[in-house]
Each structure stands twice: as C-alpha cells, then as structure tokens.
Write a protein that holds these residues in place. Structure first.
Motif, mmCIF file in Angstrom:
data_model
loop_
_atom_site.group_PDB
_atom_site.id
_atom_site.type_symbol
_atom_site.label_atom_id
_atom_site.label_comp_id
_atom_site.label_asym_id
_atom_site.label_seq_id
_atom_site.Cartn_x
_atom_site.Cartn_y
_atom_site.Cartn_z
ATOM 1 N N GLU A 2 9.605 9.711 0.595
ATOM 2 C CA GLU A 2 9.763 11.001 1.263
ATOM 3 C C GLU A 2 9.662 12.152 0.260
ATOM 4 O O GLU A 2 9.103 13.204 0.568
ATOM 5 C CB GLU A 2 11.097 11.056 2.005
ATOM 6 N N GLY B 161 5.975 10.851 5.237
ATOM 7 C CA GLY B 161 6.930 11.089 6.310
ATOM 8 C C GLY B 161 7.994 10.001 6.375
ATOM 9 O O GLY B 161 7.844 8.920 5.791
ATOM 10 N N ALA B 162 9.054 10.293 7.122
ATOM 11 C CA ALA B 162 10.160 9.342 7.242
ATOM 12 C C ALA B 162 9.708 8.038 7.897
ATOM 13 O O ALA B 162 10.154 6.949 7.510
ATOM 14 C CB ALA B 162 11.302 9.960 8.031
ATOM 15 N N ALA C 34 7.803 6.004 5.306
ATOM 16 C CA ALA C 34 8.738 5.491 4.305
ATOM 17 C C ALA C 34 9.541 4.319 4.866
ATOM 18 O O ALA C 34 9.747 3.308 4.179
ATOM 19 C CB ALA C 34 9.671 6.602 3.838
#
Length: 86
Positions: free
Chosen positions: A40, A45-46, A49
């Motif tokens: 991140e 992006g989350a 990840a």
C-alpha cells in the motif's frame, strides 16, 4: 593428528532445535505481516495488497504440502559432520 572426534561447531543446530525454527517462523510472519503495508505504501490498492498477501500464505501452505512427501522419502542426514566422515 589424533583419533579423537572433532568438536562440533557452536553454530551447528539440529533441524528441530528452536533457533532455526523460530527464525524461519519469524521471517515468514514478518513478511506476511508487513507485505500489505509495504504494498500500500508503494502505491498498490488495499485489495491488491490483500490478494498478494493471501497468495503468499497460500503458496507457503502449498509448498509445505509438496515438500513433506519429498522429505519423508529421503534418507535421514547424519546428526553431526564428524559422524558422516567415519
């Protein structure tokens, strides 16, 4: 030269001693724990990840299942270098 066995090195560990086992587990957990944070931070992006971390743990598990039969089928290693030369 004497016939006495050579002294074992202080760094010799059996495969089940706590030092190498703890170190390996600490590295695995550290990588798995910091991976999403690092990804991140560098711009992913989350979701990406989280997916990458899930794939990491999946591959660790798959690797253990694949290596287990190979390890069980291999002959045991000598417990010390001095016994292997005898």
């Amino acid at each position: 030269m004497t016939d006495q066995p050579t002294a074992q090195l202080a760094t010799h560990h059996s495969p089940t001693s706590p030092g190498p086992v703890f170190s390996r587990a600490a590295v695995e957990a550290g990588v798995g724990g910091w991976e999403p944070t690092h990804l991140e931070t560098v711009g992913y992006g989350a979701g990406v990840a989280a997916t990458a971390t899930s794939v990491y743990w999946l591959m660790m598990t798959v690797g253990r299942f694949l290596v287990a039969p190979l390890a069980c089928g291999s002959p045991p290693r000598p417990s010390s270098p001095s016994r292997a030369r005898a």
